[in-house]
Design a protein around this motif. Structure first.
Motif, PDB file in Angstrom:
ATOM      1  N   ARG A 121       0.827  -1.197   0.000  1.00  0.00           N
ATOM      2  CA  ARG A 121       0.000   0.000   0.000  1.00  0.00           C
ATOM      3  C   ARG A 121       0.875   1.267   0.000  1.00  0.00           C
ATOM      4  O   ARG A 121       0.701   2.159  -0.817  1.00  0.00           O
ATOM      5  N   ILE A 122       1.842   1.302   0.889  1.00  0.00           N
ATOM      6  CA  ILE A 122       2.706   2.485   0.989  1.00  0.00           C
ATOM      7  C   ILE A 122       3.607   2.594  -0.243  1.00  0.00           C
ATOM      8  O   ILE A 122       3.792   3.664  -0.808  1.00  0.00           O
ATOM      9  N   ARG A 123       4.134   1.474  -0.664  1.00  0.00           N
ATOM     10  CA  ARG A 123       5.027   1.454  -1.821  1.00  0.00           C
ATOM     11  C   ARG A 123       4.313   2.005  -3.062  1.00  0.00           C
ATOM     12  O   ARG A 123       4.888   2.763  -3.834  1.00  0.00           O
ATOM     13  N   ARG A 124       3.033   1.606  -3.237  1.00  0.00           N
ATOM     14  CA  ARG A 124       2.281   2.046  -4.403  1.00  0.00           C
ATOM     15  C   ARG A 124       2.083   3.569  -4.396  1.00  0.00           C
ATOM     16  O   ARG A 124       2.212   4.223  -5.416  1.00  0.00           O
ATOM     17  N   LEU A 125       1.765   4.093  -3.225  1.00  0.00           N
ATOM     18  CA  LEU A 125       1.576   5.544  -3.106  1.00  0.00           C
ATOM     19  C   LEU A 125       2.874   6.289  -3.446  1.00  0.00           C
ATOM     20  O   LEU A 125       2.868   7.285  -4.163  1.00  0.00           O
ATOM     21  N   LEU A 126       3.969   5.762  -2.938  1.00  0.00           N
ATOM     22  CA  LEU A 126       5.263   6.394  -3.162  1.00  0.00           C
ATOM     23  C   LEU A 126       5.668   6.271  -4.637  1.00  0.00           C
ATOM     24  O   LEU A 126       6.137   7.238  -5.248  1.00  0.00           O
ATOM     25  N   GLY A 128       3.842   6.144  -7.142  1.00  0.00           N
ATOM     26  CA  GLY A 128       3.044   7.083  -7.931  1.00  0.00           C
ATOM     27  C   GLY A 128       3.648   8.474  -7.993  1.00  0.00           C
ATOM     28  O   GLY A 128       3.309   9.281  -8.862  1.00  0.00           O
ATOM     29  N   GLN A 129       4.547   8.767  -7.058  1.00  0.00           N
ATOM     30  CA  GLN A 129       5.188  10.088  -7.032  1.00  0.00           C
ATOM     31  C   GLN A 129       6.511  10.115  -7.805  1.00  0.00           C
ATOM     32  O   GLN A 129       7.034  11.176  -8.098  1.00  0.00           O
ATOM     33  N   PHE A 130       7.072   8.928  -8.090  1.00  0.00           N
ATOM     34  CA  PHE A 130       8.313   8.876  -8.878  1.00  0.00           C
ATOM     35  C   PHE A 130       7.948   8.858 -10.362  1.00  0.00           C
ATOM     36  O   PHE A 130       8.204   7.889 -11.061  1.00  0.00           O
ATOM     37  N   LEU A 236       2.461  13.354  -2.214  1.00  0.00           N
ATOM     38  CA  LEU A 236       2.159  12.250  -1.298  1.00  0.00           C
ATOM     39  C   LEU A 236       1.082  12.660  -0.288  1.00  0.00           C
ATOM     40  O   LEU A 236       0.211  11.868   0.071  1.00  0.00           O
ATOM     41  N   ILE A 237       1.117  13.906   0.153  1.00  0.00           N
ATOM     42  CA  ILE A 237       0.136  14.394   1.120  1.00  0.00           C
ATOM     43  C   ILE A 237      -1.239  14.552   0.464  1.00  0.00           C
ATOM     44  O   ILE A 237      -2.247  14.100   0.999  1.00  0.00           O
ATOM     45  N   HIS A 238      -1.270  15.145  -0.707  1.00  0.00           N
ATOM     46  CA  HIS A 238      -2.552  15.553  -1.283  1.00  0.00           C
ATOM     47  C   HIS A 238      -3.162  14.546  -2.249  1.00  0.00           C
ATOM     48  O   HIS A 238      -4.343  14.616  -2.554  1.00  0.00           O
ATOM     49  N   GLU A 239      -2.364  13.602  -2.732  1.00  0.00           N
ATOM     50  CA  GLU A 239      -2.905  12.654  -3.712  1.00  0.00           C
ATOM     51  C   GLU A 239      -3.116  11.263  -3.135  1.00  0.00           C
ATOM     52  O   GLU A 239      -3.637  10.385  -3.820  1.00  0.00           O
ATOM     53  N   SER A 240      -2.707  11.007  -1.888  1.00  0.00           N
ATOM     54  CA  SER A 240      -2.865   9.670  -1.317  1.00  0.00           C
ATOM     55  C   SER A 240      -4.284   9.470  -0.809  1.00  0.00           C
ATOM     56  O   SER A 240      -4.813  10.307  -0.096  1.00  0.00           O
ATOM     57  N   ASP A 241      -4.871   8.355  -1.179  1.00  0.00           N
ATOM     58  CA  ASP A 241      -6.240   8.075  -0.787  1.00  0.00           C
ATOM     59  C   ASP A 241      -6.335   6.625  -0.320  1.00  0.00           C
ATOM     60  O   ASP A 241      -6.137   5.721  -1.120  1.00  0.00           O
ATOM     61  N   PRO A 242      -6.601   6.367   0.973  1.00  0.00           N
ATOM     62  CA  PRO A 242      -6.813   7.338   2.034  1.00  0.00           C
ATOM     63  C   PRO A 242      -5.508   8.057   2.389  1.00  0.00           C
ATOM     64  O   PRO A 242      -4.433   7.525   2.112  1.00  0.00           O
ATOM     65  N   PRO A 243      -5.600   9.227   3.013  1.00  0.00           N
ATOM     66  CA  PRO A 243      -4.394  10.001   3.319  1.00  0.00           C
ATOM     67  C   PRO A 243      -3.448   9.245   4.250  1.00  0.00           C
ATOM     68  O   PRO A 243      -3.891   8.470   5.095  1.00  0.00           O
ATOM     69  N   LEU A 244      -2.167   9.496   4.099  1.00  0.00           N
ATOM     70  CA  LEU A 244      -1.166   8.885   4.993  1.00  0.00           C
ATOM     71  C   LEU A 244      -1.093   9.706   6.286  1.00  0.00           C
ATOM     72  O   LEU A 244      -1.112  10.936   6.243  1.00  0.00           O
ATOM     73  N   PRO A 245      -1.022   9.038   7.438  1.00  0.00           N
ATOM     74  CA  PRO A 245      -0.867   9.780   8.693  1.00  0.00           C
ATOM     75  C   PRO A 245       0.482  10.508   8.747  1.00  0.00           C
ATOM     76  O   PRO A 245       1.433  10.096   8.075  1.00  0.00           O
ATOM     77  N   ASP A 246       0.559  11.562   9.545  1.00  0.00           N
ATOM     78  CA  ASP A 246       1.775  12.382   9.617  1.00  0.00           C
ATOM     79  C   ASP A 246       3.022  11.570   9.941  1.00  0.00           C
ATOM     80  O   ASP A 246       4.072  11.769   9.329  1.00  0.00           O
ATOM     81  N   ASN A 247       2.913  10.652  10.927  1.00  0.00           N
ATOM     82  CA  ASN A 247       4.129   9.914  11.312  1.00  0.00           C
ATOM     83  C   ASN A 247       4.657   9.086  10.139  1.00  0.00           C
ATOM     84  O   ASN A 247       5.859   8.962   9.954  1.00  0.00           O
TER      85      ASN A 247
END
Ligand code: HEM
Length: 422
Positions: A121-126, A128-130, A236-247
């Motif tokens: 899940r996290i890898r896919r979001l990241l 998407g930004q590369f 990563l902040i604005h395009e992640s769905d659901p949003p990633l928590p700050d930590n």
């Protein structure tokens, strides 16, 4: 809980420390094991029995097999075993019994130590930004940044230490731009990163630097929430769905900083060193625009700076390359050896930038394969190209044996590279 760094201190020195007379070759202890099998048991300094994977195919098998976990916290790699657990594991192995660490721990940490599906899940979001667009824009910026540092070097020369003057600031500045760090904040940010990542810093220095970095990054995340930019962190902040928590956002930023910094910087410095020591190869690199891409791949293979930094834990007993690996065992990919596997390549110990195809595991393999590989390739391509184009008479300013090697570090390279020119 920095697993790769902790694991490094348990590995017998002769498997990691390279010799000044041939700093580009694998450590003597690894070379001595050549021919002893693609999967070999090794005793760590705490008595735990681990496994070294030196074969190219076998390493790919490990990194593609979900029975080998990247979660060295949950499944306790050799650094997290108590003396009693080391004994239990040895006894169970002796009896041929499988053993799964009894008290599996919870891992709230970094995505690099997660397994699918959390990792996915996290890898896919990241990922998407590369984007191709972003990487292309970075190549242009990279060229400007390289040119500016070369100008400064030439103005202050002849003579410079290539590590602080060129190899370190290039990737460092790229990461700043990728994360969207303002120019005004850059110096403090870079200083803290350098101290925080340096194993020679004291615990206190490192703790303070990492603390300041963490505070800085949480401020950066808060700022990007209100004022999004064109950078990766804003995306990563604005395009992640659901949003990633700050930590999680802060952890990801810290990982990108750490992974993106020391790696490319060391490839640049050690790569320049290797090319200066192989003038006929350097001549081939500077001949045409296509030559550089092949040279980057060959240098990644030949130098293999990650050494034993890619490790996994067997979650059940697995037979690999004819060897039984008991559940609970730490498995380390011996990257320098997998990249010199004679079953895949001829003249493995030669640096030959004109090889057509260069199979290598310098960026790992499988779901954790380096997410920054395209960025790193651009950084190296531009970094080598600009340097040798602008300073064709570049040469070492000291004897090769006197270049201080990073034998005390997780990632191999040189501490400094005194160079000069005419
Ligand atoms: C993962 C090498 C540059 C970010 C990895 C892995 C290797 C590697 C071997 C796999 C680790 C494993 O499977 O346990 C390198 C080398 C580089 C380089 C040799 C430079 C020449 C970069 C850059 C970035 C980066 C520039 C940042 C933008 C990452 C991240 C991961 C990773 C985030 C973890 C991916 C995941 O767990 O899914 N790298 N890397 N790397 N690399 Fe790189």
């Amino acid at each position: 809980t920095d697993s790769p760094i902790a694991l490094r201190s348990l590995v017998p020195e002769d498997l990691l420390e390279r010799t000044p007379s041939c700093p580009f070759d694998p450590a003597p202890g690894l070379a001595a094991r050549r021919g002893a099998g693609a999967v070999q048991p090794v005793e760590l300094r705490n008595g735990a029995r681990a496994f070294l994977v030196t074969g190219f195919d076998e390493a790919r098998e490990v990194l593609a097999d979900s029975r080998f976990s990247a979660d060295r916290v949950r499944y306790k790699d050799a650094t997290k075993l108590s003396a009693q657990e080391v004994e239990q594991l040895a006894a169970a192995t002796e009896r041929g019994e499988p053993l799964r660490p009894a008290d599996v721990q919870r891992n709230d940490g970094m995505f690099i130590f997660m397994d699918p599906p959390e990792h996915t899940r996290i890898r896919r979001l990241l990922q998407g930004q590369f984007t191709v667009r972003r990487m292309r824009a970075l190549e242009e910026r990279m060229t400007e940044i390289a040119a500016a540092h070369i100008d400064t070097m030439l103005a202050g020369g002849p003579g410079a230490d290539l590590v602080p003057a060129y190899a370190l600031p290039l990737p460092s500045q790229m990461i700043c731009e990728l994360l969207g760090v303002d120019y005004a904040d850059r110096q403090a940010f870079q200083d803290n990163t350098t101290v925080g990542l340096n194993a020679n810093s004291t615990d206190e220095e490192r703790g303070r630097a990492l603390g300041e970095l963490y505070t800085f990054l949480s401020g950066l995340v808060a700022h990007k929430k209100e004022h999004p930019g064109d950078d990766l962190l804003s995306g990563l902040i604005h395009e992640s769905d659901p949003p990633l928590p700050d930590n999680q956002l802060i952890d990801i930023s810290l990982v990108l900083l750490g992974a993106g910094h020391e790696t490319t910087a060391n490839m640049l410095a050690l790569g320049v060193f290797a090319l200066l020591q192989h003038p006929e190869q350097l001549a081939a690199v500077t001949t045409g625009p296509d030559a550089i891409d092949g040279a980057v791949e060959e240098l990644l293979r030949y130098l293999s700076i990650i050494q034993l930094g890619v490790s996994r834990v067997a979650t059940e007993t697995v037979t690999l390359g004819g060897v039984d690996i008991p559940a609970g065992s730490t498995v380390m990919v011996a990257v320098p050896e997998t990249n010199r596997d004679e079953r895949h390549l001829d003249a493995v110990d030669e640096l030959d930038v004109r090889r057509g195809r260069v199979p290598h595991l310098a960026f790992g393999h499988g779901v954790h394969q380096c997410i920054g590989s395209q960025l790193a390739r651009v950084e190296m391509k531009v970094g080598f190209r600009e340097l040798f184009a602008r300073i064709p008479g570049l040469r070492l300013a000291v004897a090769a044996e006197d270049v201080p090697l990073r034998n005390d570090m997780l990632i191999f390279g040189v501490h400094s590279l005194p160079v000069t020119w005419n």
